[in-house]
Design an enzyme around this catalytic site. Sequence first.
Site, PDB file in Angstrom:
ATOM      1  N   GLY A  40      -5.082 -11.205   7.852  1.00 49.07           N
ATOM      2  CA  GLY A  40      -4.334 -10.056   8.330  1.00 49.07           C
ATOM      3  C   GLY A  40      -4.845  -9.600   9.674  1.00 49.07           C
ATOM      4  O   GLY A  40      -5.718 -10.231  10.279  1.00 49.07           O
ATOM      5  N   GLY A  41      -4.305  -8.453  10.115  1.00 54.55           N
ATOM      6  CA  GLY A  41      -4.659  -7.970  11.438  1.00 54.55           C
ATOM      7  C   GLY A  41      -6.096  -7.512  11.564  1.00 54.55           C
ATOM      8  O   GLY A  41      -6.618  -7.388  12.660  1.00 54.55           O
ATOM      9  N   VAL A  93      -9.238 -12.872   3.865  1.00 55.13           N
ATOM     10  CA  VAL A  93      -9.631 -12.882   2.467  1.00 55.13           C
ATOM     11  C   VAL A  93      -9.808 -14.329   2.036  1.00 55.13           C
ATOM     12  O   VAL A  93      -8.953 -15.180   2.300  1.00 55.13           O
ATOM     13  CB  VAL A  93      -8.568 -12.207   1.580  1.00 55.13           C
ATOM     14  N   ASP A 105      -1.307   2.956  -1.837  1.00 52.50           N
ATOM     15  CA  ASP A 105      -0.406   1.831  -1.545  1.00 52.50           C
ATOM     16  C   ASP A 105      -0.004   1.134  -2.844  1.00 52.50           C
ATOM     17  O   ASP A 105      -0.125  -0.079  -2.985  1.00 52.50           O
ATOM     18  CB  ASP A 105      -1.082   0.845  -0.591  1.00 52.50           C
TER      19      ASP A 105
END
Length: 762
Positions: free
Chosen positions: A50-51, A55, A164
């Site tokens: 991701g940014g 992972v 989230d």
Amino acid sequence: MADDFDTLGTIDPTRAASFADFAAPPQSSADPGLGRRIGPYRIESLIARGGMGAVYLAVREDDFQKRVALKLVRPELQSVEILRRFAAERQILAGLEHPNIARLLDGGSTDDMMPFLVMEYVEGVPLNRYCDEKDLSLDERLELFQQVCSAVHFAHQNLVIHRDLKPSNILVTAAGEPKLLDFGIAKIFLAAAEGGAESQTADLAGFEAEDGGGLLTPAYASPEQLLGETITTASDVYSLGVVLYQLLCGRLPYRLDGISTVRGIELVCGQDPPSPSSVARTFDSGSARRLEGDVDAIVGKAMRRRQGERYESALEIADDIRRTLGGLPVRARPSTWSYRSGKFVKRHKLGMVAALFVVLLAVSTTVLWRQAVHDRAAAQRAQAQAEKVSEFLERLFRSADPERAQGGALTARELVDRGREELVDGLTDEPEVRADLLAVLGTVYQRLGFFEEARELKEEALADRRAAAAGERTDLAGDLNNLAGLHYKLGEYDDAEERYREALAIWRRLGEEEYVALALFNLTSVLIQQGRFDEALARQAEALAIRERIFGPQSVQMAASLYSLGALHRIRGDMEEAEPLLLRALQIYRLFDDRRAAEARVLNSLGRVLHTRGRLAEGREHLEAALALRRQIFGEVHVDVASSAKNLAAVLLDQGQTVAAGSLLEDALATLRGAKPAGHWAILEAESVWGSYLAAAGYRDEAEPFLVDSYHGLREIRGEVHAETGEALRRVEAFHASRRDEETAAEHRPATVSASAGSPSR
């Protein structure tokens, strides 16, 4: 885990369902992380990037092997602030031990100071996909969602907001167990996001709140998240509503694809979505009828645009789902006479039609008008109370923000201390609201192990509740019940009995059968401690009958009462009555994947019954199973593990396996002595078995004081008729009988004269 690095992209959940919202890049040997060792972990493959980082699937390789998910932050995002936030948040997340929450296992910094987290690796599929692939019915979907709400509520009790929640962060394993991922992780990386991550506000696919509230997924985000306002537990409640909406309708409440951020915010914040039943009506009229009324109301209340109008907790959502599944009135709908009576008629159809007709004829227009006025006033009061509670919790959570906490991150104790200080002289004109908050803080203190503080707050809450309004109410009985539970934990059995009996009387007069059974169940525990076994049997049998009628013969509530009744028979020494009750409880608990601790408890008690009845092999089998389960759940050092080890050791001694029994007992005694005060009955029980072990091992002089002293202690604490006292007495008698046999044999054994020494030998 959640998309705490980036909200863009998707990944095939069957490959790495734990990170369903990361972009899944192609595997490449050029990735610098592959093959790297970080502490005991060796990185095997890239799951997602991701940014803000990556992972990896990693394997722990030191004393044992275990697959884990390891997260690394990008090197350029390092700072002193992120490391401080990282450590503080990791401590909070470490306390989230719940069967439906993916656990934080480890964390720290690499040799080159890159922060990392090690999380439980969960293999499963997103919640909505699991429901669709298994073709779950409405009831099955609601029951599964209840477990999700329970996990969210547990996190909120531990002062952690998810922020989230969405199906890809709620995975369901092959065993049908939901697992929530990424609790609170997003805010760990807030500093990094502010320091260098590019804000993605071009469209709703990667929206980031402007107040630094952390990355979110707009389709599931609450209005306050989209507007950059303060986030509270009510934000998670809203997201739960969206998730439930999707489970029921097969689609999201708002169509946000391809529209601008501004238009999306206007849509979510200014327009209610169509009800689930209206959506279902387009493809299945039968489903629409099931959703109309209660289910529509539950989803609607969870997704209210104003925080104060939503459910106050995730547990309230779960409770309303339980009530609608059981045909009971839900709190999401106005508690009108007609609604409650309609629910009652549906549950008791036979004989009700004629009776209801007569009652309706007897109700006057004046009574109906007064009821309507009362309902409206009650609803307005409830709304005002909810808003005040929400405001208080907002202030409390805001004080935990590292930017506002001048001395660094607050501990859970410091946070509730602040709440307590604020309530000392606050809200005196709102006794109901104050009582709610005092009771909540009292529960938090109790969970943290500060029992005296908890008692003070719960007693003050009860006093405020009594002063708030005259008459008997369910919330007053609830406060009494909870305070009684604290008295019980403190060994104040007379006070506990008084409170339980008052709560029981109120719930009986209100006709709240479910809570009547709860109070009876709790009262039984007190009566057992007081040695009043006959009354305890009667109360527990009454609770069992009520629970079977309300929840059904295969419910967890039924299993709990069956276990308690069986254990009570065992304590009285009636093993023949105890065995079938415990077997039924065990069968029911094994229907539920999330009841392993209860299953272990029943196995432990059943093993003791079988041991007492002389069926050593069966008893040993059940006790070994109980010990294995408890070690798996609690680890090696825990009082429940020690209890099972002690019981298994007693069986091993009777089977002649002295060495194995001694090894178990040594560890069990060490654990119990470290956890319980000297002279506690649990220690005395273990010392009684230890005495038998010493005698069997040939240390007879050392054995006698353990056997005799533990018996006298148990007789004083547990009473003469308690099963544990009886077992301790039998061990003393067996020891003395064995010693007499030895002395008799020695008297009749002829002496021989050694030719060389001239001394007697044996």
